[in-house]
Design a protein around this motif. Structure first.
Motif, mmCIF file in Angstrom:
data_model
loop_
_atom_site.group_PDB
_atom_site.id
_atom_site.type_symbol
_atom_site.label_atom_id
_atom_site.label_comp_id
_atom_site.label_asym_id
_atom_site.label_seq_id
_atom_site.Cartn_x
_atom_site.Cartn_y
_atom_site.Cartn_z
ATOM 1 N N LEU A 262 0.907 -1.199 0.064
ATOM 2 C CA LEU A 262 -0.098 -0.157 0.117
ATOM 3 C C LEU A 262 1.024 1.381 0.180
ATOM 4 N N THR A 263 2.017 1.301 0.729
ATOM 5 C CA THR A 263 2.631 2.150 0.832
ATOM 6 C C THR A 263 3.349 2.613 -0.560
ATOM 7 N N SER A 264 3.824 1.644 -1.201
ATOM 8 C CA SER A 264 4.366 1.767 -2.501
ATOM 9 C C SER A 264 3.949 2.155 -3.505
ATOM 10 N N LEU A 265 2.497 2.088 -3.381
ATOM 11 C CA LEU A 265 1.337 2.540 -4.303
ATOM 12 C C LEU A 265 1.066 4.211 -4.308
ATOM 13 N N THR A 266 2.105 4.712 -4.270
ATOM 14 C CA THR A 266 1.832 6.323 -4.208
ATOM 15 C C THR A 266 1.472 6.647 -5.757
ATOM 16 N N THR A 267 1.960 5.693 -6.761
ATOM 17 C CA THR A 267 1.667 5.992 -7.996
ATOM 18 C C THR A 267 1.143 4.289 -8.539
ATOM 19 N N ALA A 269 0.802 0.828 -10.390
ATOM 20 C CA ALA A 269 1.761 -0.002 -10.766
ATOM 21 C C ALA A 269 1.200 -1.363 -11.188
ATOM 22 N N ASP A 270 2.002 -2.124 -11.842
ATOM 23 C CA ASP A 270 1.771 -3.481 -12.159
ATOM 24 C C ASP A 270 2.406 -4.459 -11.268
ATOM 25 N N VAL A 271 2.272 -5.941 -11.313
ATOM 26 C CA VAL A 271 2.619 -6.687 -10.369
ATOM 27 C C VAL A 271 4.292 -6.774 -10.213
ATOM 28 N N SER A 272 4.985 -6.675 -11.472
ATOM 29 C CA SER A 272 6.186 -6.698 -11.421
ATOM 30 C C SER A 272 7.032 -5.499 -11.041
ATOM 31 N N GLU A 273 6.620 -4.308 -11.233
ATOM 32 C CA GLU A 273 6.879 -3.110 -10.891
ATOM 33 C C GLU A 273 6.676 -3.006 -9.266
ATOM 34 N N LEU A 274 5.615 -3.402 -8.505
ATOM 35 C CA LEU A 274 5.478 -3.538 -7.107
ATOM 36 C C LEU A 274 6.561 -4.457 -6.755
ATOM 37 N N ALA A 275 6.754 -5.590 -7.189
ATOM 38 C CA ALA A 275 7.909 -6.351 -6.775
ATOM 39 C C ALA A 275 9.314 -5.739 -6.772
ATOM 40 N N VAL A 284 4.012 -13.530 -4.346
ATOM 41 C CA VAL A 284 3.459 -12.867 -3.193
ATOM 42 C C VAL A 284 2.797 -11.517 -3.333
ATOM 43 N N VAL A 285 3.399 -10.680 -4.067
ATOM 44 C CA VAL A 285 2.706 -9.430 -4.570
ATOM 45 C C VAL A 285 1.442 -9.844 -5.188
ATOM 46 N N ALA A 286 1.350 -10.600 -5.709
ATOM 47 C CA ALA A 286 -0.019 -10.957 -6.389
ATOM 48 C C ALA A 286 -1.192 -11.607 -5.558
ATOM 49 N N LYS A 287 -0.659 -12.322 -4.652
ATOM 50 C CA LYS A 287 -1.592 -12.841 -3.575
ATOM 51 C C LYS A 287 -2.041 -11.768 -2.708
ATOM 52 N N HIS A 288 -1.234 -10.979 -2.202
ATOM 53 C CA HIS A 288 -1.553 -9.733 -1.222
ATOM 54 C C HIS A 288 -2.426 -8.559 -1.963
ATOM 55 N N LEU A 289 -2.129 -8.617 -3.089
ATOM 56 C CA LEU A 289 -3.010 -7.831 -4.134
ATOM 57 C C LEU A 289 -4.516 -8.101 -3.905
ATOM 58 N N GLN A 290 -4.556 -9.432 -4.305
ATOM 59 C CA GLN A 290 -6.077 -9.898 -4.240
ATOM 60 C C GLN A 290 -6.919 -9.909 -2.986
ATOM 61 N N LEU A 291 -6.012 -9.831 -1.946
ATOM 62 C CA LEU A 291 -6.476 -9.537 -0.427
ATOM 63 C C LEU A 291 -6.843 -8.080 -0.276
ATOM 64 N N LEU A 292 -5.911 -7.388 -0.866
ATOM 65 C CA LEU A 292 -6.242 -5.681 -0.526
ATOM 66 C C LEU A 292 -7.458 -5.208 -1.664
ATOM 67 N N CYS A 293 -7.494 -5.757 -2.588
ATOM 68 C CA CYS A 293 -8.799 -5.560 -3.610
ATOM 69 C C CYS A 293 -9.942 -6.019 -2.770
ATOM 70 N N SER A 294 -10.113 -7.255 -2.238
ATOM 71 C CA SER A 294 -11.223 -7.612 -1.692
ATOM 72 C C SER A 294 -11.571 -6.763 -0.417
ATOM 73 N N THR A 300 -8.007 -2.548 -9.481
ATOM 74 C CA THR A 300 -6.978 -2.983 -10.538
ATOM 75 C C THR A 300 -7.816 -2.668 -11.839
ATOM 76 N N ALA A 301 -7.154 -2.215 -12.754
ATOM 77 C CA ALA A 301 -7.614 -1.623 -13.986
ATOM 78 C C ALA A 301 -7.426 -2.857 -14.945
ATOM 79 N N PRO A 302 -8.199 -2.871 -16.183
ATOM 80 C CA PRO A 302 -8.236 -4.078 -16.962
ATOM 81 C C PRO A 302 -6.937 -4.294 -17.709
ATOM 82 N N ASP A 303 -5.843 -3.326 -17.843
ATOM 83 C CA ASP A 303 -4.496 -3.798 -18.258
ATOM 84 C C ASP A 303 -3.674 -4.166 -17.079
ATOM 85 N N GLY A 304 -4.239 -4.375 -15.817
ATOM 86 C CA GLY A 304 -3.425 -5.168 -14.665
ATOM 87 C C GLY A 304 -2.606 -4.281 -13.946
ATOM 88 N N VAL A 305 -2.850 -2.863 -14.164
ATOM 89 C CA VAL A 305 -2.306 -1.876 -13.241
ATOM 90 C C VAL A 305 -3.064 -1.741 -11.984
#
Length: 321
Positions: A262-267, A269-275, A284-294, A300-305
């Protein structure tokens, strides 16, 4: 100093856009004077080595952008929020020879051999220049473009929300130290910029940029939208690698990994950039993002950002305080 008096109509006509062509131009200026752009030194080292290995001589382009003012045909106003480089280069190839000669003749002497050739035959010269920019992009900027694009799109998203709210003070207050809002006017503290105090009816193009840092650059044309290029939000951390530091309060509630994300999402980003930003593995990033989305904290945008929601912004800000 540039001063633009403002009105509700001006604000309604204001839009946001960025330009790959501009990033080529600005990055070549950074390569020419890296000491003035210390923030970009990690990129300078990689790009310089890659260009040397590929045998790409950027001097014809460097000659064009070395002065205090860049020719207008190299810095067109972005026609869409996210223009494609191929379209911008096609427009460059179509610039009228008369316009090219006029801009070259306005440059400070002496004129290099490459610029003399361009002046003599603008049509062929622009084709060579566009080809050079394509090669330069592929070697120096394309590897970093996903990261750069995420940063630029994040700035556009942030300011689009402010623009929709209709509050000019909020839209402009954190653009750059040289830009401020005062008594219904947008003021840009710059040298070599003509003043224009009256509302002009065209609004403004706000153009976030990576390589404009640490300056802001404005351009006004009679009868056209003025353009203000400024450093994108979060550019200071663009070339950083490794983990992201989150507050102890946020870690206590969400855990170390989710609070770092969450802190890193100042802008956005996709999964690779967040990693890359957090030092976590992509799985690990993808798993936690699912929980944060829930939980309604990440969208999450259609292009995965991925981006923080308004609720998440409030949580991160409160925890940091």
């Amino acid at each position: 100093m540039l001063e633009l008096a403002w009105s509700a109509d001006e604000l309604a006509r204001t839009r946001l856009a960025f330009s790959p062509l501009w990033e080529i131009v600005a990055s070549v200026r950074v390569l020419a004077r890296p000491g003035e752009h210390a923030l970009h030194l990690p990129w300078v080292r990689k790009a310089s080595g890659a260009l040397a290995e590929a045998g790409i001589d950027v001097s014809p382009l460097a000659d064009l952008v070395a002065g205090r003012s860049v020719p207008r045909f190299l810095t067109p106003t972005p026609a869409s929020p996210v223009p494609q480089l191929a379209d911008e280069l096609a427009d460059l190839r179509d610039v009228a020879p008369r316009a090219v000669r006029r801009e070259l003749e306005a440059m400070e002497p002496p004129r290099s051999a490459a610029l003399t050739r361009l002046h003599r035959d603008p049509e062929a010269g622009l084709d060579r220049l566009a080809g050079l920019m394509e090669r330069y992009w592929a070697v120096a900027l394309a590897p970093a473009w996903p990261r750069m694009r995420a940063l630029l799109e994040g700035d556009v998203l942030h300011r689009s929300r402010l623009l929709a709210a209709g509050a000019a003070e909020d839209l402009f207050h954190d653009l750059a130290p040289a830009v401020h809002w005062a008594e219904g006017a947008l003021i840009v503290a710059q040298r070599l910029v003509p003043a224009a105090g009256a509302p002009h009816g065209h609004g403004l193009v706000l153009a976030p940029s990576v390589f404009v840092w640490p300056r802001v650059i404005s351009r006004t044309h009679a009868g056209r939208q003025p353009v203000l290029r400024y450093p994108a939000r979060g550019v200071a951390g663009l070339w950083e690698t490794g983990g992201t530091s989150s507050s102890a309060a946020l870690r206590g509630v969400l855990g170390r990994s989710r609070s770092a994300l969450l802190t890193s999402l100042t802008t956005p980003a996709d999964v690779s950039e967040l990693a890359r930003r957090t030092g976590l593995k992509e799985g690990v990033v993808a798993k936690h993002l699912q929980l944060l989305c829930s939980a309604g904290l990440v969208a999450t945008a259609p292009d995965g950002v991925h981006s923080r929601t308004v609720a998440a912004d409030a949580v991160v800000t409160a925890a940091a305080g």
